[in-house]
Design a protein around this motif. Structure first.
Motif, PDB file in Angstrom:
ATOM      1  N   PHE A 107     -45.895  -8.574   6.842  1.00 53.31           N
ATOM      2  CA  PHE A 107     -46.746  -7.851   7.778  1.00 53.31           C
ATOM      3  C   PHE A 107     -48.218  -8.168   7.516  1.00 53.31           C
ATOM      4  O   PHE A 107     -49.019  -8.311   8.432  1.00 53.31           O
ATOM      5  CB  PHE A 107     -46.496  -6.348   7.644  1.00 53.31           C
ATOM      6  CG  PHE A 107     -47.322  -5.501   8.568  1.00 53.31           C
ATOM      7  CD1 PHE A 107     -47.082  -5.481   9.930  1.00 53.31           C
ATOM      8  CD2 PHE A 107     -48.355  -4.706   8.072  1.00 53.31           C
ATOM      9  CE1 PHE A 107     -47.850  -4.707  10.785  1.00 53.31           C
ATOM     10  CE2 PHE A 107     -49.114  -3.926   8.920  1.00 53.31           C
ATOM     11  CZ  PHE A 107     -48.874  -3.926  10.278  1.00 53.31           C
ATOM     12  N   LEU A 122     -43.584  -7.569  13.346  1.00 54.38           N
ATOM     13  CA  LEU A 122     -44.315  -6.304  13.463  1.00 54.38           C
ATOM     14  C   LEU A 122     -45.821  -6.560  13.534  1.00 54.38           C
ATOM     15  O   LEU A 122     -46.530  -5.921  14.308  1.00 54.38           O
ATOM     16  CB  LEU A 122     -44.002  -5.392  12.267  1.00 54.38           C
ATOM     17  CG  LEU A 122     -42.588  -4.837  12.201  1.00 54.38           C
ATOM     18  CD1 LEU A 122     -42.398  -4.016  10.933  1.00 54.38           C
ATOM     19  CD2 LEU A 122     -42.302  -3.980  13.420  1.00 54.38           C
ATOM     20  N   GLY A 179     -38.526  -3.104  13.338  1.00 54.34           N
ATOM     21  CA  GLY A 179     -38.595  -2.020  12.364  1.00 54.34           C
ATOM     22  C   GLY A 179     -37.246  -1.348  12.198  1.00 54.34           C
ATOM     23  O   GLY A 179     -36.818  -1.047  11.080  1.00 54.34           O
ATOM     24  N   LEU A 180     -36.566  -1.130  13.339  1.00 48.26           N
ATOM     25  CA  LEU A 180     -35.222  -0.535  13.260  1.00 48.26           C
ATOM     26  C   LEU A 180     -34.292  -1.429  12.457  1.00 48.26           C
ATOM     27  O   LEU A 180     -33.455  -0.944  11.693  1.00 48.26           O
ATOM     28  CB  LEU A 180     -34.658  -0.307  14.667  1.00 48.26           C
ATOM     29  CG  LEU A 180     -35.248   0.879  15.437  1.00 48.26           C
ATOM     30  CD1 LEU A 180     -34.621   0.975  16.827  1.00 48.26           C
ATOM     31  CD2 LEU A 180     -35.035   2.175  14.678  1.00 48.26           C
ATOM     32  N   THR A 191     -42.665  -3.694  18.518  1.00 51.41           N
ATOM     33  CA  THR A 191     -42.720  -3.223  17.134  1.00 51.41           C
ATOM     34  C   THR A 191     -41.564  -2.282  16.805  1.00 51.41           C
ATOM     35  O   THR A 191     -41.292  -2.031  15.644  1.00 51.41           O
ATOM     36  CB  THR A 191     -44.033  -2.479  16.846  1.00 51.41           C
ATOM     37  OG1 THR A 191     -44.313  -1.610  17.934  1.00 51.41           O
ATOM     38  CG2 THR A 191     -45.181  -3.436  16.647  1.00 51.41           C
ATOM     39  N   LEU A 192     -40.913  -1.752  17.844  1.00 51.74           N
ATOM     40  CA  LEU A 192     -39.824  -0.794  17.585  1.00 51.74           C
ATOM     41  C   LEU A 192     -38.605  -1.474  16.959  1.00 51.74           C
ATOM     42  O   LEU A 192     -38.129  -1.079  15.896  1.00 51.74           O
ATOM     43  CB  LEU A 192     -39.428  -0.095  18.890  1.00 51.74           C
ATOM     44  CG  LEU A 192     -38.222   0.848  18.802  1.00 51.74           C
ATOM     45  CD1 LEU A 192     -38.534   2.041  17.910  1.00 51.74           C
ATOM     46  CD2 LEU A 192     -37.805   1.334  20.191  1.00 51.74           C
ATOM     47  N   THR A 203     -37.981  -3.957   1.922  1.00 57.36           N
ATOM     48  CA  THR A 203     -39.194  -3.266   2.352  1.00 57.36           C
ATOM     49  C   THR A 203     -40.450  -4.007   1.900  1.00 57.36           C
ATOM     50  O   THR A 203     -41.387  -4.202   2.678  1.00 57.36           O
ATOM     51  CB  THR A 203     -39.236  -1.836   1.775  1.00 57.36           C
ATOM     52  OG1 THR A 203     -37.968  -1.237   1.977  1.00 57.36           O
ATOM     53  CG2 THR A 203     -40.298  -1.008   2.445  1.00 57.36           C
ATOM     54  N   ILE A 249     -35.143  -3.318   9.989  1.00 60.29           N
ATOM     55  CA  ILE A 249     -35.466  -3.112   8.568  1.00 60.29           C
ATOM     56  C   ILE A 249     -34.828  -1.817   8.069  1.00 60.29           C
ATOM     57  O   ILE A 249     -34.163  -1.787   7.031  1.00 60.29           O
ATOM     58  CB  ILE A 249     -36.997  -3.051   8.351  1.00 60.29           C
ATOM     59  CG1 ILE A 249     -37.652  -4.379   8.758  1.00 60.29           C
ATOM     60  CG2 ILE A 249     -37.327  -2.733   6.900  1.00 60.29           C
ATOM     61  CD1 ILE A 249     -39.169  -4.329   8.802  1.00 60.29           C
ATOM     62  N   VAL A 250     -35.030  -0.719   8.832  1.00 66.17           N
ATOM     63  CA  VAL A 250     -34.487   0.581   8.426  1.00 66.17           C
ATOM     64  C   VAL A 250     -32.967   0.495   8.254  1.00 66.17           C
ATOM     65  O   VAL A 250     -32.410   0.961   7.263  1.00 66.17           O
ATOM     66  CB  VAL A 250     -34.850   1.676   9.451  1.00 66.17           C
ATOM     67  CG1 VAL A 250     -34.179   2.992   9.093  1.00 66.17           C
ATOM     68  CG2 VAL A 250     -36.356   1.859   9.511  1.00 66.17           C
ATOM     69  N   ARG A 309     -48.124  -5.697  16.829  1.00 67.31           N
ATOM     70  CA  ARG A 309     -49.142  -4.669  16.664  1.00 67.31           C
ATOM     71  C   ARG A 309     -50.281  -4.815  17.670  1.00 67.31           C
ATOM     72  O   ARG A 309     -50.830  -3.819  18.142  1.00 67.31           O
ATOM     73  CB  ARG A 309     -49.681  -4.804  15.247  1.00 67.31           C
ATOM     74  CG  ARG A 309     -50.533  -3.687  14.804  1.00 67.31           C
ATOM     75  CD  ARG A 309     -50.982  -3.995  13.408  1.00 67.31           C
ATOM     76  NE  ARG A 309     -52.257  -3.365  13.165  1.00 67.31           N
ATOM     77  CZ  ARG A 309     -53.061  -3.698  12.165  1.00 67.31           C
ATOM     78  NH1 ARG A 309     -52.698  -4.656  11.347  1.00 67.31           N
ATOM     79  NH2 ARG A 309     -54.183  -3.071  11.994  1.00 67.31           N
ATOM     80  N   ALA A 317     -41.018  -7.131   3.878  1.00 64.42           N
ATOM     81  CA  ALA A 317     -41.547  -6.826   5.202  1.00 64.42           C
ATOM     82  C   ALA A 317     -43.036  -6.501   5.118  1.00 64.42           C
ATOM     83  O   ALA A 317     -43.833  -6.938   5.954  1.00 64.42           O
ATOM     84  CB  ALA A 317     -40.783  -5.655   5.819  1.00 64.42           C
ATOM     85  N   THR A 318     -43.410  -5.748   4.064  1.00 69.46           N
ATOM     86  CA  THR A 318     -44.816  -5.395   3.880  1.00 69.46           C
ATOM     87  C   THR A 318     -45.666  -6.650   3.693  1.00 69.46           C
ATOM     88  O   THR A 318     -46.716  -6.804   4.322  1.00 69.46           O
ATOM     89  CB  THR A 318     -44.979  -4.483   2.645  1.00 69.46           C
ATOM     90  OG1 THR A 318     -44.039  -3.419   2.751  1.00 69.46           O
ATOM     91  CG2 THR A 318     -46.375  -3.924   2.564  1.00 69.46           C
ATOM     92  N   VAL A 335     -32.142  -1.499   5.025  1.00 71.49           N
ATOM     93  CA  VAL A 335     -32.430  -0.741   3.804  1.00 71.49           C
ATOM     94  C   VAL A 335     -31.448   0.417   3.668  1.00 71.49           C
ATOM     95  O   VAL A 335     -30.940   0.699   2.577  1.00 71.49           O
ATOM     96  CB  VAL A 335     -33.884  -0.218   3.822  1.00 71.49           C
ATOM     97  CG1 VAL A 335     -34.175   0.577   2.568  1.00 71.49           C
ATOM     98  CG2 VAL A 335     -34.860  -1.380   3.938  1.00 71.49           C
ATOM     99  N   PRO A 362     -44.797  -1.271  23.262  1.00 71.54           N
ATOM    100  CA  PRO A 362     -44.424  -0.712  21.949  1.00 71.54           C
ATOM    101  C   PRO A 362     -43.041  -1.151  21.468  1.00 71.54           C
ATOM    102  O   PRO A 362     -42.767  -1.105  20.282  1.00 71.54           O
ATOM    103  CB  PRO A 362     -44.474   0.809  22.172  1.00 71.54           C
ATOM    104  CG  PRO A 362     -44.411   1.006  23.636  1.00 71.54           C
ATOM    105  CD  PRO A 362     -45.026  -0.212  24.258  1.00 71.54           C
TER     106      PRO A 362
END
Lengths: 327, 276
Positions: B214, B230, B248-249, B244-245, B207, B251-252, B234, B210-211, B255, B241
């Motif tokens: 970003f 991402l 992110g998925l 960016t979807l 996370t 990453i989720v 943006r 990624a931050t 994690v 969209p």
């Protein structure tokens, strides 16, 4: 009790000194020369030296630190290299917005997390329990800034009521106006803007609160005094809400405090996504412009607030829970 | 190991992480398209599904989103693994010394950890990279630093618990050196809680990486990372969209995998906590 408070306050002093040294050194680790960056490649050696002298970059490191610290203690965090405005002014203009965002996030997390946790514990194994589990798992695994992006593209773009960017009015001022003048318009506007950013920051905390409320309530519900209460013939609602919840929420309070710092950190990035005019966005913009006084001042202020919140949580925990040892 | 396979959550985590490691290692062979190839005429193609040419669509430069996500898994996993490894090494060493030696050494180490914990961790990581300059190596270092206190705390408390055990006293009676007792006898017995924290740290590291990416502080172009995807997506969030979807998925998903495994390991190592 008083001795405990005083001892905790004294312990703060070395920590705050440590924070100030770390923040000060952070900027001086930097390989680039901010003055050269500011003046560009055409700058003469003379110009560079003159500005270095103005900002005090030519002095020995420890002298620079003491100068910086004594200024900081008097509320002078230097002047923004790019904008020429005192850093303290820039930060205080934005601190309210950041704190509002963080506080609303915490409120959202509590308002959603605790009820969900209670329902999950009371109706163990039900749909609600599984829902709480999914919320908890996804909540802690989703980066807040990505959630912010998703809310932006899938909610704010479609629901006109919720704006995409910025901030208009303050929720707390709106609340004050509602109480004193019975007008809700300011509060409503403030809420419209704060809702999405606050939710994206608060989601992870909501997840943690849901999970903790559930497990803590389950544990308390198995205790003898709950059985006694039930045996007295008290209704389920009273047993859970009045007898069990009070004890079950103690660990939740602690977690709320510990997580508040994570909120401030998360706010830094989420603010940039929603163009929220807070300290986080100020710091992120300053980083791309290598405006060191702002970075220094911003990080310092965030760390101080974070430390104060942690202290407040510790002290209030001691007040709420008489069983805590003060030594 | 048997227990590991019996825990549903640990098994789920292992499978997810296994898939990810496989994808990251063979990324250059399984990408359906060249992840770096730009084709302006193919830009902003929406996802076409499994039968289509661009399964997850294309970005503003006409690059295949799926291929870029596959390629990006390398940086995410590498940064997280190295950062966690570094924090593991320093965290365990410092924590073990603090717990075993005690006294002033313990106090100094723990006050230093308090200092790191006095900052919101994401903010500290951002500030460190901002000071050192953007890039993968500095991002790894920053993430490692902010994750050290968690390792130190768990190691210290486990060592404190084991310090008075009979086998340690026996070791001392035999005249073994402190270093040997600490690193050969005590640490070997506290790997379980350390492993749990390290696994959960991996998720956090992903996370934070990624931050940082970003914000443009992590991997620099042309290296592909999920955070940077991402950031690029943006700008096109209104029209496309999906750009960016999907990163992110990813990453989720990643994690989630580490959290599943961490939770599962905790359940196994400490049955009292099961179901929390």
């Amino acid at each position: 009790m008083y001795r405990y408070i005083i001892r905790r306050l004294i312990q703060m002093v070395p920590l705050l000194i440590g924070i100030s040294i770390l923040v000060f050194l952070l900027v001086h680790l930097s390989p680039g020369d901010p003055i050269r960056m500011l003046l560009g490649e055409d700058a003469t050696e003379e110009d560079v030296e003159r500005l270095n002298a103005i900002y005090g970059f030519d002095l020995p490191l420890h002298i620079q630190y003491f100068r910086w610290l004594s200024n900081a203690l008097r509320g002078n965090l230097g002047v923004s290299i790019r904008q020429g405005i005192p850093v303290t002014t820039l930060i205080f203009e934005r601190m309210g917005a950041t704190l509002e965002l963080a506080i609303v996030s915490v409120i959202i997390a509590i308002l959603l997390g605790i009820p969900l946790g209670i329902v999950a514990a009371v109706k163990r194994g039900s749909v609600w329990d599984y829902l709480s589990m999914i919320v908890a798992l996804l909540g802690v695994s989703t980066p807040s800034f990505w959630l912010a992006l998703m809310l932006l593209s899938h909610v704010a773009l479609k629901v006109e009521f919720l704006p995409m960017f910025g901030r208009d009015g303050s929720v707390f001022k709106g609340l004050w106006i509602l109480v004193t003048q019975f007008r809700a318009d300011e509060l409503l506007t403030g809420l419209r803007y704060v809702l999405l950013p606050a939710f994206s920051i608060g989601a992870s905390m909501m997840a943690i609160i849901t999970r903790l409320t559930r497990s803590s309530l389950l544990e308390v519900l198995g205790k003898d005094y709950i059985r006694t209460a039930r045996a007295k013939g008290l209704g389920d609602r009273i047993v859970v809400l009045k007898h069990a919840l009070r004890n079950a929420l103690l660990p939740v309070i602690t977690i709320v405090g510990i997580q508040f710092g994570a909120m401030l950190g998360g706010a830094v990035v989420t603010e940039t996504v929603f163009a929220w005019p807070g300290v986080g966005r100020l710091i992120v913009n300053a980083i791309s412009q290598r405006d060191f006084p702002i970075i220094q001042g911003g990080v310092l202020m965030m760390a101080i607030i974070f430390t104060m919140v942690n202290l407040a949580v510790d002290l209030s925990y001691a007040l709420v829970n008489p069983r805590i040892r003060y030594d | 190991m048997k227990q590991l396979l019996r825990s549903k959550s640990a098994l789920t985590g292992l499978i997810i992480i296994g898939i990810l490691i496989f994808v990251a290692i063979f990324a250059d062979r399984i990408v359906p398209k060249d992840p770096y190839e730009m084709d302006i005429w193919e830009s902003f193609r929406p996802p076409e599904g499994l039968r289509g040419e661009y399964i997850l669509g294309t970005d503003d430069m006409g690059r295949d989103v799926l291929s870029r996500i596959i390629m990006g898994s390398r940086v995410s996993l590498l940064v997280a693994a190295v950062a966690t490894g570094v924090s593991l090494f320093f965290g365990v060493t410092l924590g073990a010394v603090a717990g075993y030696v005690g006294g002033t050494t313990d106090a100094i180490i723990m006050r230093l950890m308090d200092l790191i914990l006095a900052f919101p961790s994401v903010l500290l990581a951002i500030a460190i990279v901002a000071a050192l300059g953007p890039g993968v190596a500095n991002a790894m270092l920053a993430i490692a630093i902010v994750r050290i206190p968690a390792m130190v705390r768990v190691t210290r408390s486990t060592v404190l618990n084991l310090k008075e055990e009979e086998f340690v006293v026996a070791g001392k009676a035999l005249g073994l050196s402190h270093t040997r007792i600490l690193f050969r006898h005590i640490l070997i017995n506290c790997y379980a809680p350390i492993l749990v924290v390290a696994t959960l740290n991996m998720g956090t590291a992903i996370t934070v990486e990624a931050t940082l990416s970003f914000l443009g502080l992590g991997a620099q172009p042309p290296t592909i990372s999920w955070g940077r995807m991402l950031a690029l997506g943006r700008d096109a969030i209104r029209s496309a969209p999906y750009i960016t979807l999907f990163p992110g998925l990813a990453i989720v998903f990643t994690v989630l995998g580490f959290n599943f495994l961490g939770d599962g390991l905790r359940d196994i190592s400490d049955p009292q906590l099961r179901g929390r």
